[in-house]
Design a protein around this motif. Structure first.
Motif, PDB file in Angstrom:
ATOM      1  N   LEU A   1       0.678  -1.076  -0.035  1.00 54.48           N
ATOM      2  CA  LEU A   1       0.014  -0.122   0.117  1.00 54.48           C
ATOM      3  C   LEU A   1       0.934   1.277   0.230  1.00 54.48           C
ATOM      4  N   LEU A   2       2.068   1.365   0.788  1.00 56.44           N
ATOM      5  CA  LEU A   2       2.899   2.126   0.949  1.00 56.44           C
ATOM      6  C   LEU A   2       3.421   2.507  -0.528  1.00 56.44           C
TER       7      LEU A   2
ATOM      8  N   LEU B   1       3.206   5.761  -6.822  1.00 60.36           N
ATOM      9  CA  LEU B   1       2.222   6.342  -7.701  1.00 60.36           C
ATOM     10  C   LEU B   1       2.195   8.071  -7.804  1.00 60.36           C
ATOM     11  N   GLY B   2       2.309   8.447  -6.584  1.00 58.55           N
ATOM     12  CA  GLY B   2       1.775   9.893  -6.252  1.00 58.55           C
ATOM     13  C   GLY B   2       3.098  10.579  -6.520  1.00 58.55           C
ATOM     14  N   LEU B   3       4.206  10.154  -6.093  1.00 58.75           N
ATOM     15  CA  LEU B   3       5.585  10.861  -6.850  1.00 58.75           C
ATOM     16  C   LEU B   3       5.699  10.901  -8.107  1.00 58.75           C
ATOM     17  N   GLY B   4       5.584   9.878  -8.810  1.00 57.37           N
ATOM     18  CA  GLY B   4       5.686   9.530 -10.329  1.00 57.37           C
ATOM     19  C   GLY B   4       4.919  10.381 -10.883  1.00 57.37           C
TER      20      GLY B   4
ATOM     21  N   ALA C   1       7.553  -2.002   7.662  1.00 51.49           N
ATOM     22  CA  ALA C   1       6.912  -1.862   6.232  1.00 51.49           C
ATOM     23  C   ALA C   1       7.572  -0.835   5.454  1.00 51.49           C
ATOM     24  N   VAL C   2       7.925   0.240   6.124  1.00 48.68           N
ATOM     25  CA  VAL C   2       8.677   1.572   5.637  1.00 48.68           C
ATOM     26  C   VAL C   2       9.885   0.870   4.924  1.00 48.68           C
TER      27      VAL C   2
ATOM     28  N   SER D   1      11.172   0.187  -2.859  1.00 43.65           N
ATOM     29  CA  SER D   1      10.446  -0.084  -4.110  1.00 43.65           C
ATOM     30  C   SER D   1       9.789   1.313  -4.735  1.00 43.65           C
ATOM     31  N   CYS D   2       9.336   2.032  -3.720  1.00 45.70           N
ATOM     32  CA  CYS D   2       8.679   3.161  -3.797  1.00 45.70           C
ATOM     33  C   CYS D   2       9.523   4.237  -4.764  1.00 45.70           C
TER      34      CYS D   2
END
Length: 311
Positions: free
Chosen positions: A108-109, A115-118, A178-179, A185-186
């Motif tokens: 989810l992160l 997606l948001g940053l991209g 999780a972070v 991957s983020c």
């Protein structure tokens, strides 16, 4: 779509079958003998060694042992731990929930932040795009074990906001793992999203639609995002699949009682049945994630359905 589904199902079964052969054979063909785990530092008599080998079916040919193991797996019997004597299914099942929840949280992160940053970097060229590129470049260069060390040092030891090890209360114990699991991957997903969306924004039909005065949001939704989704979905599938393997490092760093920590312990103890079961489970997770990403691509792009395969 039915043809693609059958094709992917056949590939899934074939991959798992070949993987089971490699996993089983590589462990039992490795130097040393599994019964030495039971004897430890003791030197058993020839009769005692023969009795243990017979009880563990090690006196049978390797193909016969593999067939017995495979049929047991198909019936839900993963064998018995050579160290604890517990059923392997119970040992794996006790940590499966923690690992699945950790990967879900991290996924989810990755999806939200990546997606948001991209998207932000693609639709806002200039200084903001440069900042997104810098952040994603730093993110992909930080391996999970380094991220885990830094997060524990800052947020657990220095600030005391979150627990440094164990599950904690509720989801508190999964936040830092999780972070750490999602950080690399983020950055990778942000780069893929930025490149895919940027490429679609430069297409002639998109520029024509914008020049004619169509709402930018509508153009982004119907012409840009839809065509940019296939590589993004592929990246998400690969990243989620890879996170199952990365749990070995993260769970060990945070002392989480999951599949990753169980794998490290079983390898150190040479608990062959547990290692086999976990390895097969990780391969299955990787293959299933990739198959799901292919099916999602087929739902997005109808051309992939008629072709019977994905790009």
């Amino acid at each position: 779509m039915a043809r693609l589904l059958l094709h992917r199902l056949g590939g899934l079964v074939t991959t798992l079958l070949l993987s089971s052969v490699v996993i089983f054979g590589s462990l039992y063909l490795a130097p040393g003998s599994p019964e030495n785990v039971l004897f430890g530092n003791r030197t058993p008599s020839a009769a005692a060694r023969a009795a243990v080998r017979h009880r563990l079916h090690l006196d049978q040919p390797l193909p016969v042992r593999y067939w017995d193991w495979l049929t047991g797996v198909l019936h839900g019997d993963l064998g018995t731990s050579m160290v604890t004597g517990q059923p392997v299914a119970d040992r794996v099942g006790s940590g499966l929930g923690t690992t699945a929840l950790l990967v879900l949280f991290a996924s989810l992160l990755v999806v939200v932040l990546g997606l948001g940053l991209g998207l932000l970097g693609a639709v806002r060229p200039g200084r903001l795009d440069g900042a997104v590129s810098a952040v994603s470049a730093v993110s992909v260069s930080v391996p999970p074990f380094v991220a885990a060390t830094v997060l524990i040092s800052v947020f657990a030891v220095r600030l005391g906001w979150l627990p440094a090890s164990g599950r904690g209360n509720g989801l508190d114990g999964l936040v830092l793992p999780a972070v750490a699991l999602a950080l690399l991957s983020c950055g990778f997903l942000a780069q893929v999203t930025r490149n895919a969306v940027g490429e679609q924004l430069g297409r002639e039909h998109v520029q024509t639609a914008l020049a004619r005065g169509l709402p930018r949001a509508a153009v982004l939704r119907s012409h840009v995002l839809r065509n940019a989704l296939p590589p993004i979905v592929t990246a998400i599938g690969l990243l989620v699949a890879g996170m199952f393997a990365s749990t070995l490092v993260v769970e060990s760093a945070f002392a989480l009682p999951g599949i990753g920590q169980l794998t490290i312990q079983s390898v150190a103890q040479k608990d062959f049945p547990v290692v086999q079961a976990v390895a097969l489970l990780l391969v299955a997770a990787f293959v299933i994630c990739n198959a799901l990403s292919d099916l999602v691509q087929a739902l997005i792009d109808p051309r992939l359905r008629t072709a019977g395969r994905t790009a």
